[in-house]
Motif scaffolding. Structure first.
Motif, PDB file in Angstrom:
ATOM      1  N   LEU A   1       1.146   4.139  -2.892  1.00 38.62           N
ATOM      2  CA  LEU A   1       0.838   5.541  -2.586  1.00 38.62           C
ATOM      3  C   LEU A   1       2.017   6.460  -2.912  1.00 38.62           C
ATOM      4  CD1 LEU A   1      -1.085   5.178   0.804  1.00 38.62           C
ATOM      5  CD2 LEU A   1      -2.005   6.107  -1.313  1.00 38.62           C
ATOM      6  N   VAL A   2       3.198   6.100  -2.416  1.00 33.73           N
ATOM      7  CA  VAL A   2       4.373   6.940  -2.657  1.00 33.73           C
ATOM      8  C   VAL A   2       4.716   6.932  -4.156  1.00 33.73           C
ATOM      9  CG1 VAL A   2       6.825   7.274  -2.108  1.00 33.73           C
ATOM     10  CG2 VAL A   2       5.244   6.625  -0.309  1.00 33.73           C
TER      11      VAL A   2
ATOM     12  N   GLN B   1       0.836  -1.202   0.000  1.00 33.54           N
ATOM     13  CA  GLN B   1       0.000   0.000   0.000  1.00 33.54           C
ATOM     14  C   GLN B   1       0.878   1.262   0.000  1.00 33.54           C
ATOM     15  OE1 GLN B   1      -3.143   0.287   3.103  1.00 33.54           O
ATOM     16  NE2 GLN B   1      -2.103   2.164   3.682  1.00 33.54           N
ATOM     17  N   ALA B   2       1.928   1.234   0.825  1.00 28.43           N
ATOM     18  CA  ALA B   2       2.814   2.399   0.914  1.00 28.43           C
ATOM     19  C   ALA B   2       3.564   2.621  -0.394  1.00 28.43           C
ATOM     20  CB  ALA B   2       3.797   2.204   2.067  1.00 28.43           C
ATOM     21  N   VAL B   3       4.038   1.526  -1.006  1.00 32.42           N
ATOM     22  CA  VAL B   3       4.767   1.641  -2.275  1.00 32.42           C
ATOM     23  C   VAL B   3       3.857   2.239  -3.348  1.00 32.42           C
ATOM     24  CG1 VAL B   3       5.817   0.308  -4.160  1.00 32.42           C
ATOM     25  CG2 VAL B   3       6.441  -0.183  -1.797  1.00 32.42           C
TER      26      VAL B   3
END
Lengths: 343, 54
Positions: B21-22, B17-19
């Motif tokens: 989003l970023v 999820q973080a990958v």
């Protein structure tokens, strides 16, 4: 489009406009992102996690754009950037440990707030004083694109450069400084950054110029390069916990990308001696705003949050407006000069 | 800055999820940089002329 972002048209326009404002400051000074966005999102009612995480993601995106622009202008010193990242990372870790220790003593909140206000206000007073004292000749000079002029290097930086502890590092702009001095400055700025929980552009950019003696355009470009990493890692950590809201970040970024272009382009046009005073005043405005917010929190008066935000946005609006206005005046001067020469 | 412990201990879902989003922010930043760059090059002479009062 609006459905995709899941927010109303009014909020969307507000975010794009706010992004534009911050982009101008970010492109021009290499700072001003997180201390503007996060308080604004908090006042708008977003949870702290989302306000901080989205603020970091926005700063990350804007710093990517501004760094690419400064790279095109040859204003990024990658060697200095990597050394600064190393020293800053260590400093942040130590700063966090100090915060944890103070928390265990129940003193963290008050000490951090007072330090933040004093530091922001102190740098604001210093920059304003230096620019007024210099009368346009000393202090920060955005026109210093090539070799650093000895007259432009602050006395503290000359003193630091005089400590020739090997290995010596050659930087862009013809500056040679001891590796240990760079790491010390990086560590000190990282320590403050970690202690205060802020991105640290407002500490690092003046530190690169006033302490190491790097010409301002390169200080701004290198600072932005470092923010790409700190903002990227910070937003990644918050994104893992769902702290990054793209409905906030994407419209803010759309506005700031344009603003950052305007701000970066203005660095090669504007006589910054006029702007420095406003930059110092913006920092002072920021410190007053933080003080007002803290007093409001202490006395439990919510309206102080709105007053605090108005102060921050007002000072940011004033400074970015002056950057744009000075650019237009300078372009008109250049145009008039060219016409006169042609005649 | 880098919380190595948090990075190492992250769950697969959170990391993905973080990958995403970023990565989305990074892709938007690059698209905007290129897009506004082309727009700036196309409009700069006109805008300079207008602002220059000619």
């Amino acid at each position: 489009m609006i459905e995709l972002f899941g927010i109303g048209a009014g909020t969307l326009i507000l975010f794009v406009g706010f992004g534009l404002l911050i982009g101008v400051l970010f492109g021009f000074f290499g700072m001003g992102g997180s201390f503007l966005v996060t308080p604004a999102l908090l006042v708008m009612g977003y949870p702290s996690r989302v306000a901080v995480g989205s603020g970091l993601a926005f700063v990350f995106g804007t710093s990517v754009i501004a760094t690419l622009k400064h790279r095109d202008l040859g204003q990024v010193d990658y060697k200095l950037g990597v050394l600064m990242i190393a020293g800053t990372t260590l400093g942040i870790e130590v700063g966090k440990e100090i915060v944890l220790h103070l928390e265990s003593l129940g003193l963290a909140g008050n000490i951090i707030s007072v330090t933040y206000v004093v530091l922001l206000g102190g740098i604001g007073v210093f920059v304003t004083y230096e620019s007024l004292k210099g009368g346009g000749d000393g202090g920060i000079d955005h026109d210093a694109e090539g070799e650093a002029n000895a007259d432009d290097i602050p006395d503290i930086a000359k003193k630091i450069q005089s400590y020739r502890v090997p290995p010596m590092i050659s930087l862009r702009g013809g500056v040679t400084v001891s590796l240990w001095m760079i790491l010390s400055v990086a560590f000190a700025t990282g320590l403050l950054s970690g202690f205060l929980g802020v991105g640290g552009g407002f500490i690092r950019m003046p530190a690169l110029f006033y302490l190491i003696g790097v010409p301002v355009p390169i200080a701004v470009g290198t600072d932005l390069f470092e923010i790409v990493f700190s903002g990227g890692i910070g937003s990644f950590l918050y994104a893992m916990d769902g702290g990054v809201d793209l409905a906030i970040v994407l419209p803010l970024l759309a506005g700031s990308a344009f603003g950052a272009r305007v701000g970066s382009a203005a660095t090669s046009v504007v006589d910054e001696s006029e702007i420095k005073v406003y930059f110092g005043l913006m920092l002072l405005g920021g410190s007053i705003a933080v003080a007002v917010r803290e007093i409001g929190g202490y006395l439990d008066i919510p309206v102080f949050d709105a007053v605090s935000l108005a102060l921050i946005v007002g000072s940011a609006l004033l400074v970015s407006g002056m950057v744009v206005y000075s650019s237009i005046v300078e372009l008109r001067k250049q145009s008039a000069h060219q016409s006169a020469t042609a005649d | 800055m880098a919380d190595i412990g948090a990075l190492m201990g992250a769950s697969g879902t959170g990391t993905t999820q973080a990958v995403v989003l970023v990565g989305t922010v990074l892709v938007e930043a690059i698209i905007l940089y290129v897009g506004y760059g082309a727009l700036t090059r196309a409009l700069e002479p006109t805008v300079r002329q207008m602002l220059g009062g000619e």
